[in-house]
Design a protein around this motif. Sequence first.
Motif, PDB file in Angstrom:
ATOM      1  N   SER A 111       0.856  -1.181   0.000  1.00 18.42           N
ATOM      2  CA  SER A 111       0.000   0.000   0.000  1.00 18.42           C
ATOM      3  C   SER A 111       0.894   1.233   0.000  1.00 18.42           C
ATOM      4  N   ASN A 112       0.357   2.339  -0.508  1.00 17.85           N
ATOM      5  CA  ASN A 112       1.137   3.575  -0.493  1.00 17.85           C
ATOM      6  C   ASN A 112       1.363   4.098   0.919  1.00 17.85           C
ATOM      7  N   GLN A 113       0.418   3.780   1.794  1.00 21.75           N
ATOM      8  CA  GLN A 113       0.525   4.272   3.169  1.00 21.75           C
ATOM      9  C   GLN A 113       1.198   3.206   4.022  1.00 21.75           C
ATOM     10  N   PRO A 114       2.341   3.515   4.631  1.00 22.97           N
ATOM     11  CA  PRO A 114       3.057   2.477   5.383  1.00 22.97           C
ATOM     12  C   PRO A 114       2.255   1.907   6.546  1.00 22.97           C
ATOM     13  N   ASP A 115       1.314   2.705   7.086  1.00 23.25           N
ATOM     14  CA  ASP A 115       0.561   2.212   8.234  1.00 23.25           C
ATOM     15  C   ASP A 115      -0.667   1.394   7.838  1.00 23.25           C
ATOM     16  N   ASP A 116      -0.980   1.332   6.550  1.00 23.70           N
ATOM     17  CA  ASP A 116      -2.113   0.519   6.110  1.00 23.70           C
ATOM     18  C   ASP A 116      -1.837  -0.967   6.361  1.00 23.70           C
ATOM     19  N   ILE A 117      -2.902  -1.720   6.457  1.00 23.25           N
ATOM     20  CA  ILE A 117      -2.750  -3.173   6.510  1.00 23.25           C
ATOM     21  C   ILE A 117      -2.310  -3.650   5.136  1.00 23.25           C
ATOM     22  N   GLN A 118      -1.210  -4.409   5.087  1.00 24.02           N
ATOM     23  CA  GLN A 118      -0.721  -4.912   3.801  1.00 24.02           C
ATOM     24  C   GLN A 118       0.079  -6.186   4.036  1.00 24.02           C
ATOM     25  N   LEU A 119       0.050  -7.051   3.039  1.00 23.63           N
ATOM     26  CA  LEU A 119       0.673  -8.365   3.200  1.00 23.63           C
ATOM     27  C   LEU A 119       2.190  -8.266   3.342  1.00 23.63           C
ATOM     28  N   SER A 120       2.796  -7.258   2.706  1.00 30.22           N
ATOM     29  CA  SER A 120       4.255  -7.152   2.759  1.00 30.22           C
ATOM     30  C   SER A 120       4.759  -6.989   4.193  1.00 30.22           C
ATOM     31  N   THR A 121       3.970  -6.364   5.047  1.00 31.14           N
ATOM     32  CA  THR A 121       4.389  -6.252   6.453  1.00 31.14           C
ATOM     33  C   THR A 121       3.691  -7.296   7.324  1.00 31.14           C
TER      34      THR A 121
END
Lengths: 544, 544
Positions: free
Chosen positions: B117-127
Amino acid sequence: MGTDFSSLLSAIMPPSYVIPSDFDPSRHLSLVAKRRGVSPLKGMQKYLGTPGLLSMAGGLPNPDYFPFDELTANVLAHDQFPITPIGIATSRGTLDWLWNLFVTKPLKAAISVPKYSNQPDDIQLSTALQYQMAKGIPHYISLCREIVAKIHKPGYSNWEVLADDGNTDGWAKCVQTFCNPGEAVLYDEWTYPSALAAMKPYGVSAVPVAIDQQGMCSNNLREILESWDDNVRGSPRPHLMYIVPIGQNPTGATMGVERKQAIYDICVEYDVLIVEDDPYFFLQLGDYLPPAMRSTKYQDADQVFIDHLSPSFLRFDHQGRVIRLETFSKTIAPGCRLGWTTCAPLFAERLERASETSTQAPCGFSQVLVTTLLEQWKYEGYIRWLHGLAVQYARRRTLFVDLLMQKFDIEIQSPCVDSKRSANIVYSAYQKLSPYAADIEKGRRPHIFTFTPPTSGMFVWLKFNLDGHRRTPEDGDETTETLFWISVVKEGLLIGPGGMFAADQSVAKNSTAGHFRISFSTIKDEEMIAAVNMLAKAVDKFYA
Amino acid sequence: MGTDFSSLLSAIMPPSYVIPSDFDPSRHLSLVAKRRGVSPLKGMQKYLGTPGLLSMAGGLPNPDYFPFDELTANVLAHDQFPITPIGIATSRGTLDWLWNLFVTKPLKAAISVPKYSNQPDDIQLSTALQYQMAKGIPHYISLCREIVAKIHKPGYSNWEVLADDGNTDGWAKCVQTFCNPGEAVLYDEWTYPSALAAMKPYGVSAVPVAIDQQGMCSNNLREILESWDDNVRGSPRPHLMYIVPIGQNPTGATMGVERKQAIYDICVEYDVLIVEDDPYFFLQLGDYLPPAMRSTKYQDADQVFIDHLSPSFLRFDHQGRVIRLETFSKTIAPGCRLGWTTCAPLFAERLERASETSTQAPCGFSQVLVTTLLEQWKYEGYIRWLHGLAVQYARRRTLFVDLLMQKFDIEIQSPCVDSKRSANIVYSAYQKLSPYAADIEKGRRPHIFTFTPPTSGMFVWLKFNLDGHRRTPEDGDETTETLFWISVVKEGLLIGPGGMFAADQSVAKNSTAGHFRISFSTIKDEEMIAAVNMLAKAVDKFYA
């Protein structure tokens, strides 16, 4: 009805579990599996689907009320990553050999898992998201068994696999199942700190064994066991070993076949169980070759890649004394929290009991997503995926070592580069001087650090010679290692200080040497170039 | 740079953890948190994203190589299940009051989680699929905190939440963190067998406390603690209690406010920590009312549903001695293996260390799917979902008790049906005779079983009076309970024999009473009708 009442009864009201009656004392394995309570409800669950038997026995929520109705994932293709040459050195010595292997346009496919399927044995959310047998859903167990049978080929036939939540979980269950308070476990002298921390609260201590470029030294292992004196050591002779034999954490060392055989034989002699924590098994990268020696023709078939992997301890295991921990953390993703344990039935039964009363089965989402992905890829596709991954990490390892070769004067201590023994070669790094000065000085000044380019894993282990640093009063009580680590951080680079990996912390604190674990797994190419420059600058300042 | 070197250093090289300096001895909480090794790598991970600092320190695989690119799920709507009346008795006394509340055409919506996601704090699989802080991803922690703050309202302010792999995992970590070998834990005399099994290998024993229709009896608890003699008991006075206060497993009992206050006060007096295992909290079903007394107008607002829930022990907790285990197993699905622990910071820190060296963070798939679902539903939507679930299970409970009322002659021991105290009412069941014979016989024959219709959870607990059974030589050594259980199985119905739930197995084996846990959670309506017929037939045969 056709229900077998006696087996139903014994499943619900099992006898107290001690050592199963099929335990063969002629193997003289340590009688270490602890008495562990079993949940009778779990035994009964096997019967919940018995035809003709209505059940109001289980404590199960109703799957109609699970809000997840269907799960879909876009996934990369099994051949997403090329297996073509990892780099070609140019005559200019620049970095333009680093062509980008990453295919920027992903080749996506989709997998999906329904909530209900017409076939009861299909993977489906209604059962995978329900309470499960702790050892894993049948499809998952099958694919783990296939990997073990085709790749690891254990030295005995009736091995078992059971799911766990990854190797950290698997090791914690081993500690809790096999160790009693006051006992000691054999470790590499530099090791994974979480593995040590998992033992500490249970009053179990670590016995460090010396390591070299291949990991644990068999001669030191024998010395320790041979000379063991309970009174001097304060604990009985260890009956358990924790070992990361491939791409060792933190040193990156990979153990060859002869060493493994030697260690296994000693463990037979002294009745030691081997817990093989092997997350980097498929990240076997091949030898690092200096640019001039590289071939442009490298491209192994996937099966050749598999055949050349250094084997698991399971391959040597004719007695069932190896407990192998394997994980999808490095081959799929750590957040899967999904792995499996391969071991003899005696231990599998104990470890399953341990899961029933702690984690239960691994997450159902993870089991169905990983299993469905691998079923779509098939065994051959997964092998291709692993091959592609290994090439990717090999390229990163090679770039990092190439950069060290450029920023430091490197002396290769074994000039005879034999690919079969390259794991034994020591590279010594000196401060970079002008070409003229370097010629004059070589051999007369002390090296800054030594390392062996790793053939597996994610880490390069740098052993620094920090004696040359002149301490000042501001240094306080910090170890020289910490002082250098701060210098590196001040340049803008975070690396792993060796002290945290010492099995015996007192050794780490009294040493004048400095050790650092450097991971090449995630940093971008241009950042890696900057990072090695920072390291070189920190060296220059530290010795100024 | 702006890096705080001293805090960076202390994160990487933390002092040995013992009891934190902010521990307040005036609370005289048991000094029970064990010394536990901490993984320094975990401390360092906090700094991996520090701006301006390149990192080659972490042992992280590269997220570019995670094959999962996007995750999508079809999900039910938060208002999938109606909250309209749960049933209307007809004058005919038949079952046609059971209209089908299940909406057969699901109202599906979709949720999805991107890899990047463009927003680092969004929920995303990469993190989320990367190694994580063991206490859970920030979005997940936020939603757990919201539930605790709005619903449980702890009696002190600086409580913490941390993720776990469900309540069985949470309890196992409590045992391993708070108990030392040779200690004893307070239990309900009938309890969840896996909770007992989790303690056994660590040499921790159970002290059964008597229970009644509201669960643990405070007077018996006081007696046990008051009269405790280490020498007689063979262990120090317990400092830990395990309790399932709502929809207790196996008895279905729900504890009211006064009882909870009394038990909490005794725990303060005797310095006992309370581990509240509360999976059925949101399955509070309301009172069972006989058909004639039912209103057709029942439809509470969602907030009224929440306001009428029997509160958690947290509500009474002014000292931070309650460790509450909460799970999505009954409200979303057990296969999520996802829950959380709410407790004082002192204990949260210890339990986080325990997770770091065992399970690590819960599965990333589960964290993102459950969190994304609940973020889409929002708090109000989730409350509506829980209300709908409770109505569904209430309807099942009501059907089952109605069926018992039809197949047996039932005597209600407290004829004054006061909705506030209905948990205390005992129903006594007699063999069904003809209406004429029943009138004559009532009061003269022994009852077959008694029960209290549960106001929470999934279970009805039947206490059988099996004295009337004439034993034969074929009965062998089996308990009368097992003999009756076999009779029921022979009719085609599997129910849970009480013996497996006894905290003290010797009590269970010597008892002439028979106890059975019957779950109404999954069986279909028509099967439930058949099941109650089977039970009645087994009774007839057993007493023939």
